[in-house]
Motif scaffolding. Structure first.
Motif, PDB file in Angstrom:
ATOM      1  N   SER A  48      38.779  27.799  68.910  1.00  0.00           N
ATOM      2  CA  SER A  48      39.540  28.551  69.912  1.00  0.00           C
ATOM      3  C   SER A  48      40.227  29.800  69.348  1.00  0.00           C
ATOM      4  O   SER A  48      40.331  30.809  70.042  1.00  0.00           O
ATOM      5  CB  SER A  48      40.538  27.644  70.613  1.00  0.00           C
ATOM      6  OG  SER A  48      41.375  27.005  69.684  1.00  0.00           O
ATOM      7  N   HIS A  49      40.654  29.768  68.102  1.00  0.00           N
ATOM      8  CA  HIS A  49      41.342  30.938  67.540  1.00  0.00           C
ATOM      9  C   HIS A  49      40.420  32.150  67.432  1.00  0.00           C
ATOM     10  O   HIS A  49      40.878  33.291  67.394  1.00  0.00           O
ATOM     11  CB  HIS A  49      41.996  30.612  66.188  1.00  0.00           C
ATOM     12  CG  HIS A  49      41.027  30.409  65.074  1.00  0.00           C
ATOM     13  ND1 HIS A  49      40.583  31.441  64.279  1.00  0.00           N
ATOM     14  CD2 HIS A  49      40.409  29.288  64.626  1.00  0.00           C
ATOM     15  CE1 HIS A  49      39.733  30.967  63.384  1.00  0.00           C
ATOM     16  NE2 HIS A  49      39.605  29.673  63.580  1.00  0.00           N
ATOM     17  N   LEU A  53      42.934  32.800  70.869  1.00  0.00           N
ATOM     18  CA  LEU A  53      43.845  31.751  71.324  1.00  0.00           C
ATOM     19  C   LEU A  53      44.555  31.149  70.118  1.00  0.00           C
ATOM     20  O   LEU A  53      44.123  31.325  68.978  1.00  0.00           O
ATOM     21  CB  LEU A  53      43.067  30.658  72.062  1.00  0.00           C
ATOM     22  CG  LEU A  53      42.257  31.123  73.265  1.00  0.00           C
ATOM     23  CD1 LEU A  53      41.341  30.000  73.751  1.00  0.00           C
ATOM     24  CD2 LEU A  53      43.179  31.577  74.372  1.00  0.00           C
ATOM     25  N   GLU A  54      45.610  30.419  70.386  1.00  0.00           N
ATOM     26  CA  GLU A  54      46.277  29.718  69.298  1.00  0.00           C
ATOM     27  C   GLU A  54      45.323  28.670  68.742  1.00  0.00           C
ATOM     28  O   GLU A  54      44.409  28.221  69.418  1.00  0.00           O
ATOM     29  CB  GLU A  54      47.553  29.048  69.814  1.00  0.00           C
ATOM     30  CG  GLU A  54      48.615  30.047  70.216  1.00  0.00           C
ATOM     31  CD  GLU A  54      49.934  29.368  70.543  1.00  0.00           C
ATOM     32  OE1 GLU A  54      50.201  28.274  69.982  1.00  0.00           O
ATOM     33  OE2 GLU A  54      50.675  29.936  71.338  1.00  0.00           O
ATOM     34  N   HIS A  55      45.586  28.310  67.485  1.00  0.00           N
ATOM     35  CA  HIS A  55      44.739  27.286  66.870  1.00  0.00           C
ATOM     36  C   HIS A  55      44.748  26.041  67.744  1.00  0.00           C
ATOM     37  O   HIS A  55      45.785  25.567  68.169  1.00  0.00           O
ATOM     38  CB  HIS A  55      45.222  26.949  65.454  1.00  0.00           C
ATOM     39  CG  HIS A  55      44.853  28.010  64.468  1.00  0.00           C
ATOM     40  ND1 HIS A  55      43.616  28.088  63.893  1.00  0.00           N
ATOM     41  CD2 HIS A  55      45.562  29.063  63.999  1.00  0.00           C
ATOM     42  CE1 HIS A  55      43.572  29.133  63.080  1.00  0.00           C
ATOM     43  NE2 HIS A  55      44.753  29.742  63.124  1.00  0.00           N
ATOM     44  N   GLN A  78      41.822  33.907  83.677  1.00  0.00           N
ATOM     45  CA  GLN A  78      41.920  32.799  82.715  1.00  0.00           C
ATOM     46  C   GLN A  78      40.519  32.323  82.347  1.00  0.00           C
ATOM     47  O   GLN A  78      39.668  32.127  83.212  1.00  0.00           O
ATOM     48  CB  GLN A  78      42.712  31.641  83.324  1.00  0.00           C
ATOM     49  CG  GLN A  78      42.885  30.490  82.359  1.00  0.00           C
ATOM     50  CD  GLN A  78      43.728  29.368  82.941  1.00  0.00           C
ATOM     51  OE1 GLN A  78      44.459  29.568  83.893  1.00  0.00           O
ATOM     52  NE2 GLN A  78      43.611  28.208  82.359  1.00  0.00           N
ATOM     53  N   TYR A  81      37.048  36.201  78.106  1.00  0.00           N
ATOM     54  CA  TYR A  81      37.462  36.877  76.876  1.00  0.00           C
ATOM     55  C   TYR A  81      36.450  37.943  76.484  1.00  0.00           C
ATOM     56  O   TYR A  81      35.300  37.923  76.924  1.00  0.00           O
ATOM     57  CB  TYR A  81      37.576  35.854  75.726  1.00  0.00           C
ATOM     58  CG  TYR A  81      38.511  34.734  76.067  1.00  0.00           C
ATOM     59  CD1 TYR A  81      39.868  34.853  75.817  1.00  0.00           C
ATOM     60  CD2 TYR A  81      38.046  33.582  76.683  1.00  0.00           C
ATOM     61  CE1 TYR A  81      40.746  33.836  76.163  1.00  0.00           C
ATOM     62  CE2 TYR A  81      38.913  32.560  77.035  1.00  0.00           C
ATOM     63  CZ  TYR A  81      40.256  32.688  76.775  1.00  0.00           C
ATOM     64  OH  TYR A  81      41.122  31.693  77.128  1.00  0.00           O
ATOM     65  N   THR A  95      35.060  30.418  78.672  1.00  0.00           N
ATOM     66  CA  THR A  95      35.205  29.011  78.304  1.00  0.00           C
ATOM     67  C   THR A  95      34.681  28.195  79.486  1.00  0.00           C
ATOM     68  O   THR A  95      34.925  28.541  80.642  1.00  0.00           O
ATOM     69  CB  THR A  95      36.663  28.639  77.990  1.00  0.00           C
ATOM     70  OG1 THR A  95      37.499  29.022  79.077  1.00  0.00           O
ATOM     71  CG2 THR A  95      37.133  29.329  76.717  1.00  0.00           C
ATOM     72  N   ASN A  98      38.481  24.469  81.725  1.00  0.00           N
ATOM     73  CA  ASN A  98      39.848  25.002  81.752  1.00  0.00           C
ATOM     74  C   ASN A  98      39.889  26.526  81.847  1.00  0.00           C
ATOM     75  O   ASN A  98      40.676  27.175  81.182  1.00  0.00           O
ATOM     76  CB  ASN A  98      40.645  24.535  80.518  1.00  0.00           C
ATOM     77  CG  ASN A  98      40.679  23.042  80.409  1.00  0.00           C
ATOM     78  OD1 ASN A  98      40.830  22.350  81.412  1.00  0.00           O
ATOM     79  ND2 ASN A  98      40.525  22.530  79.213  1.00  0.00           N
ATOM     80  N   GLY A  99      39.015  27.058  82.655  1.00  0.00           N
ATOM     81  CA  GLY A  99      38.982  28.500  82.859  1.00  0.00           C
ATOM     82  C   GLY A  99      38.647  28.794  84.309  1.00  0.00           C
ATOM     83  O   GLY A  99      39.325  28.336  85.220  1.00  0.00           O
TER      84      GLY A  99
END
Length: 117
Positions: A48-49, A53-55, A78, A81, A95, A98-99
């Motif tokens: 994800s990073h 995104l955060e790790h 959302q 990317y 993604t 969750n998108g």
């Protein structure tokens, strides 16, 4: 939408089975037009990073071609990317979970199929 649902949709809609061309990345599925073999999508797991995104956990991603005039507005949503490892003007990374809603993912995939035809 999970990976298998997406690949089932592609098989049913376009009669395309994924191609797995890399030994090192044997789970990277390339979706190609049957006649001229151009890519219209790439489905793969990604840390994800690498999407900024955060790790966190590895996520299933699909790279698709898009119209440059839509890229900026789509990236405001959302789960959308800048394309990972592709031309960022013409490609996006989505993604799969969750998108975007499944219907939007399918619409963007259909557009990518048309754009690369």
């Amino acid at each position: 939408m999970n990976r298998q649902q997406l690949l089932d949709h592609v098989l049913h809609t376009y009669q395309v089975e994924p191609d797995y061309p890399w030994k090192k990345h044997s789970d990277y599925a390339v979706l190609r037009h049957p006649r001229h073999r151009k890519w219209f999508a790439l489905v793969f797991p990604l840390e994800s990073h690498k999407l900024g995104l955060e790790h966190g956990p590895v996520v299933e991603v699909m790279n698709i071609k898009t119209r440059p005039e839509l890229t900026g507005s789509l990236r405001q949503q959302q789960g959308v990317y800048a394309a990972y490892h592709m031309n960022k003007e013409h490609w996006l990374s989505l993604t799969l979970e969750n998108g975007l809603p499944d219907s939007d993912i399918i619409a963007l995939l259909d557009d990518s199929f048309s754009l690369t035809f």
